[in-house]
Design an enzyme around this catalytic site. Sequence first.
Site, PDB file in Angstrom:
ATOM      1  N   ASN A  10       0.863  -1.185   0.000  1.00 19.64           N
ATOM      2  CA  ASN A  10       0.000   0.000   0.000  1.00 19.64           C
ATOM      3  C   ASN A  10       0.899   1.233   0.000  1.00 19.64           C
ATOM      4  O   ASN A  10       1.506   1.559   1.018  1.00 19.64           O
ATOM      5  CB  ASN A  10      -0.895  -0.040   1.250  1.00 19.64           C
ATOM      6  N   TRP A  11       0.979   1.881  -1.153  1.00 20.20           N
ATOM      7  CA  TRP A  11       1.906   3.018  -1.284  1.00 20.20           C
ATOM      8  C   TRP A  11       1.342   4.300  -0.663  1.00 20.20           C
ATOM      9  O   TRP A  11       2.037   5.311  -0.600  1.00 20.20           O
ATOM     10  CB  TRP A  11       2.259   3.229  -2.764  1.00 20.20           C
ATOM     11  N   LYS A  12       0.095   4.281  -0.276  1.00 24.84           N
ATOM     12  CA  LYS A  12      -0.544   5.455   0.338  1.00 24.84           C
ATOM     13  C   LYS A  12      -0.322   6.701  -0.544  1.00 24.84           C
ATOM     14  O   LYS A  12      -0.280   6.571  -1.762  1.00 24.84           O
ATOM     15  CB  LYS A  12      -0.038   5.651   1.775  1.00 24.84           C
ATOM     16  N   HIS A  96      -9.689   1.207   4.678  1.00 26.97           N
ATOM     17  CA  HIS A  96      -8.410   1.334   5.390  1.00 26.97           C
ATOM     18  C   HIS A  96      -8.607   2.260   6.591  1.00 26.97           C
ATOM     19  O   HIS A  96      -9.364   3.236   6.513  1.00 26.97           O
ATOM     20  CB  HIS A  96      -7.346   1.885   4.441  1.00 26.97           C
ATOM     21  N   GLU A  98      -6.952   4.603   7.758  1.00 25.81           N
ATOM     22  CA  GLU A  98      -6.721   6.035   7.494  1.00 25.81           C
ATOM     23  C   GLU A  98      -7.934   6.666   6.816  1.00 25.81           C
ATOM     24  O   GLU A  98      -8.228   7.845   7.017  1.00 25.81           O
ATOM     25  CB  GLU A  98      -5.441   6.211   6.654  1.00 25.81           C
ATOM     26  N   GLU A 168      -5.727  -4.922  10.440  1.00 22.58           N
ATOM     27  CA  GLU A 168      -4.677  -3.932  10.680  1.00 22.58           C
ATOM     28  C   GLU A 168      -4.989  -3.173  11.964  1.00 22.58           C
ATOM     29  O   GLU A 168      -5.781  -2.220  11.956  1.00 22.58           O
ATOM     30  CB  GLU A 168      -4.613  -2.934   9.523  1.00 22.58           C
ATOM     31  N   GLY A 174       2.149   2.290  10.811  1.00 23.24           N
ATOM     32  CA  GLY A 174       3.104   3.389  10.682  1.00 23.24           C
ATOM     33  C   GLY A 174       3.767   3.777  11.982  1.00 23.24           C
ATOM     34  O   GLY A 174       4.411   4.817  12.077  1.00 23.24           O
ATOM     35  N   SER A 214       3.053  -2.065  10.351  1.00 22.80           N
ATOM     36  CA  SER A 214       4.498  -2.110  10.596  1.00 22.80           C
ATOM     37  C   SER A 214       5.122  -3.466  10.267  1.00 22.80           C
ATOM     38  O   SER A 214       5.996  -3.936  10.992  1.00 22.80           O
ATOM     39  CB  SER A 214       4.812  -1.695  12.040  1.00 22.80           C
ATOM     40  N   GLY A 235       2.710  -1.161   4.310  1.00 21.10           N
ATOM     41  CA  GLY A 235       2.741   0.257   3.969  1.00 21.10           C
ATOM     42  C   GLY A 235       4.171   0.716   3.723  1.00 21.10           C
ATOM     43  O   GLY A 235       4.737   0.506   2.656  1.00 21.10           O
TER      44      GLY A 235
END
Length: 255
Positions: A10-12, A96, A98, A168, A174, A214, A235
């Site tokens: 997941n490159w965000k 997700h 976020e 998650e 992160g 992580s 991530g």
Amino acid sequence: MARRPFVVGNWKMNLGPGEADTLAIALKRALWDRQAVDVSVAPPYLSIPEVVNRLRATGIGVAAQNCHGQPAGAFTGEVSAPMVRAAGCTQVLIGHSERRQYFGETDESVNLKIRAALDADLEPIVCVGEALFVREAGKAVAVVEQQLEGALSGLGSEALERCTLAYEPVWAIGTGRTASPEQAEDMHRAIRTWLSGRFPKAAVGALRILYGGSVTPANAALLLAQPDIDGALVGGASLKIETFLPIVEAATTRS
Ligand code: PGA
């Protein structure tokens, strides 16, 4: 039941078209003949065309990071599931943390987006996970079950068979603080048990549940060695080939 390992990067909101293409070139070189594990990457929308083009016929999948719940309409700034499919993606991340935390997504909108993704012939990768205060209050399983209840509301086994789940824990995303293999396995088992009460055994047995939060080359092997952890949603470590590849290797070894 043997489930094929699945690793998703997941490159965000990182890697615009040029940088994304550079990483896609490296991925293609390193992974083109990978047989034993499924690998996908989720670039930001604007980088999807480059990555799809670069990874064509490599077997590496491309996922969007989100989609809207409606197929078209007056929703300024949004991207629909049919557009994601037309751009060449085969999968889409849904819900997700976020998105839930910063963009107001709810279990209800997650349910709509799953339906929109399935209608557009996309595989939803549905994310669930609890916040730290929830875990500390001993309510992690209850909250994840509630998220699943909302996300999967009204969906049958044909729908579940086309989904992947990702657990998650929000406190692990992160932060460098990973769930221990035991904590992650306990939750994955709880998720499968909860699903078993609602869906046919075969569908639940075939469902892949990824762990995210992580994941690094240092902890991937132990996490992926757990019987109910079928892969990883990665991530930060997916942004560099040097850190993503060892995680794919760890999944390959597991298979
Ligand atoms: P992280 O992110 O690996 O950087 O913790 C995981 C995710 O948010 O999918």
